[in-house]
Each structure stands twice: as structure tokens, then as C-alpha cells.
Write a protein that holds these residues in place. Structure first.
Motif, PDB file in Angstrom:
ATOM      1  N   GLU A 210      32.564  20.132   5.213  1.00  0.00           N
ATOM      2  CA  GLU A 210      32.057  21.328   5.891  1.00  0.00           C
ATOM      3  C   GLU A 210      31.413  22.301   4.902  1.00  0.00           C
ATOM      4  N   LEU A 212      28.562  22.828   3.285  1.00  0.00           N
ATOM      5  CA  LEU A 212      27.926  22.501   2.011  1.00  0.00           C
ATOM      6  C   LEU A 212      26.859  23.555   1.680  1.00  0.00           C
ATOM      7  N   GLY A 225      31.522  23.083  -1.184  1.00  0.00           N
ATOM      8  CA  GLY A 225      31.835  22.697   0.186  1.00  0.00           C
ATOM      9  C   GLY A 225      33.335  22.513   0.346  1.00  0.00           C
ATOM     10  N   ARG A 285      23.320  16.326  -1.095  1.00  0.00           N
ATOM     11  CA  ARG A 285      24.409  16.142  -0.142  1.00  0.00           C
ATOM     12  C   ARG A 285      25.673  15.756  -0.911  1.00  0.00           C
ATOM     13  N   SER A 299      27.979  14.751   4.032  1.00  0.00           N
ATOM     14  CA  SER A 299      27.567  16.033   4.572  1.00  0.00           C
ATOM     15  C   SER A 299      26.104  16.004   5.015  1.00  0.00           C
TER      16      SER A 299
END
Length: 304
Positions: A210, A212, A225, A285, A299
Motif C-alpha cells: 500500500e 507506494l 510503502g 514499483r 504495487s
């Protein structure tokens, strides 16, 4: 101890695919493969996943399956002995024995979950036959068994090997043990002879990366994150997942290839941070590889 899930026949289709290993003499009782779909079930904080189990056997009058948590015993284990910590884990579902090429079933696409109610047009579930300890079994050829809606269930025979398809009575959810599970398939012929085969799969709970964020700092970027997992206790939906490695991935602008540029370890509150060098602009990511009990996650990407 968790009680085994009982399995019920849903549909039997035929296959004539050749085995990948030398097969027993023609006509001998044998199980060639046990295949579980989806092969890597993942459960969230709500809902459940229904499995389909295909057992490819020959010379069998009855076939039954049982699903239970834990690893399958190794070949050198003594009967009734619990596998020790040094026992090699069972291979993924379908790899316990050679896997044949099974014709796709349009009613159950690969990797799909199966609804609790059998869709119209499929063969409904047969009731358990007596004398099998309560385990549901395929219907003996020429004998029909009453289904839930009163229509007959049947096994379609074509060729030497037959596929027996089972739908476990209960769906798997977060309330069942995560980690290794074993499918035990038993085939019995008219002479009372039986063979047993095992297959394994891992039931995993969801994880989620969650919030990020990617922020530039000098000639690098800082990626932060939070990694969450389905609460193993069941009091809330998700809890922070501490002590887990998260990979930081970068895809340069104009490229389709992601590369790992760093990693971070989550804190007690699930939060992670990593400062990595930025080679130009592109997408970022975070990825979590998962474990035998928790699923992998990636993510959404962020541009920077």
C-alpha cells in the motif's frame, strides 16, 4: 486437528494422452496424475476458493479424494509416521506423477474458481457410495447415482485412461490453515485392489503493498510503502507484515523490461524505505515474492 474436506464427483471426462513415464502393464490398476485447479489458491479477508481435482486413472471402479492440511508423506516414511522437518516438500499439484494433456473444459477454465452451484449444462454432483467411509466416489459404470437436483451423474469412458473430476464439498477460505496441503487420491477396482497417489499445493493468504511513494533526492530516489497481509488471527482484514524483504524495481522510460535496483526490509508496522540511484526517468514499483503461506504482490507503478 482440522477435519479433511470431503470431495464429490462433478464431471468425468476422458483422456488418451500418453504418460511421461513408463506406464504399468495395460489394464493394471494405476493412477497417472492428480491435478488441482487452481494450482496456487489465494484467499483474501473474505470470500473463498473452490478447487477442482482431476484424477487420471485406469482399471478403477471407484475413485475418491481427500484434501487435508500438511505435506504428503515421503516415499521412505513408515506408515503412520509424521514427516519430519527434513522431509522434502511435495511438488506442486499435478507433479506427483506424470501429468497428461487433458482436454480443456469450457465450464471450468484453467486457474478459475468454481462456484458453489454447478452451472447448468454440467454434470451435477453424485451422492457418496456406501462402504467408502463417507467419501464421495465416482459412479460405477452402468449404475447411476442421484445428484443434488435429481438428475443422474455419469462417468464418460473413452480409452484406457479416464479422468475422474471432483469438486470438494467445502471451499477454502482464510479460516483454513495456510501453507502446504495434500490431496490423497485412492482408486479401487472390482477385486478390492487399491492404489494411492498424492499431490500437494500451497494455500496462501493475500498480501498487499500500500501507499507506494517515489520521491527524488539528489541523483537518486527514495521509495517508501507498507506491506500488509491478511490477518492470521482473523480479528481484522489486514495487518502489517514485518520482517519481509521487498524488492525495488525500475523500468527506464521507453523500455519494457523491469530490473531490480534495490531492496528493503519491512519494519514492525510494515513500512519500508529504500534509497536507490536513479538512472534517468521511468517507472518504479515494489514487489513482494511471497512465502508458502502468503501470496506475492506487486504495487502499482509510479513515475519519477
Amino acid at each position: 486437528m482440522m477435519r479433511p474436506l470431503l470431495a464429490t464427483l462433478v464431471l468425468a471426462t476422458a483422456t488418451t494422452a500418453a504418460a511421461a513415464a513408463p506406464a504399468p502393464a495395460s489394464g493394471d490398476l494405476a493412477i497417472r496424475s492428480v491435478v488441482v485447479r487452481p494450482s496456487d489458491p489465494v484467499v483474501g479477508p473474505s470470500g473463498s476458493v473452490r478447487l477442482v481435482v482431476d484424477v487420471v486413472a485406469r482399471g478403477a471402479d471407484r475413485v475418491s479424494v481427500v484434501l487435508e492440511p500438511g505435506r504428503a508423506p515421503a516415499e521412505d516414511d513408515e506408515p503412520g509416521e509424521e514427516p519430519g522437518p527434513d522431509v522434502t516438500p511435495s511438488p506442486p499439484s499435478g507433479d506427483a506423477v506424470p501429468v497428461p494433456s487433458v482436454s480443456p473444459d469450457p465450464a471450468v477454465p484453467p486457474g478459475a474458481t468454481v462456484p458453489a452451484t454447478v452451472p447448468p449444462g454440467t454434470v451435477p454432483a453424485a451422492v457418496p457410495l456406501p462402504g467408502l467411509g463417507g467419501l464421495a466416489s465416482a459412479v460405477v459404470p452402468g449404475v447411476t447415482g442421484a445428484s443434488r437436483d435429481g438428475r443422474p451423474a455419469r462417468r464418460i469412458s473413452s480409452g484406457e485412461w479416464e479422468t475422474w473430476r471432483f469438486l470438494p464439498d467445502k471451499a477454502l477460505s482464510r479460516w483454513y490453515p495456510s501453507g502446504p496441503w495434500t490431496v490423497v487420491a485412492t482408486a479401487v477396482n472390482g477385486r478390492g485392489e487399491r492404489v494411492v497417489a498424492h499431490a500437494g499445493f500451497n494455500l496462501r493468504r493475500e498480501t498487499e503493498i500500500e501507499g507506494l511513494k517515489v520521491a527524488r533526492e539528489g541523483n537518486g530516489v527514495r521509495v517508501t510503502g507498507t506491506l500488509m497481509r491478511v490477518d492470521p488471527v482473523g480479528k481484522v482484514d489486514y495487518r502489517p507484515f514485518a520482517g519481509q524483504r521487498v524488492r525495488i524495481r525500475f523500468r527506464p522510460e521507453g523500455s519494457s523490461r523491469w530490473k531490480t535496483v534495490g531492496e528493503a526490509v519491512t519494519r514492525r508496522d510494515g513500512w519500508f524505505t529504500a534509497r536507490v540511484r536513479a538512472d534517468g526517468e521511468g517507472a518504479w514499483r515494489a514487489e513482494y515474492a511471497g512465502t508458502s503461506r502468503y501470496a506475492a504482490d506487486a504495487s502499482p507503478q509510479r513515475e519519477a
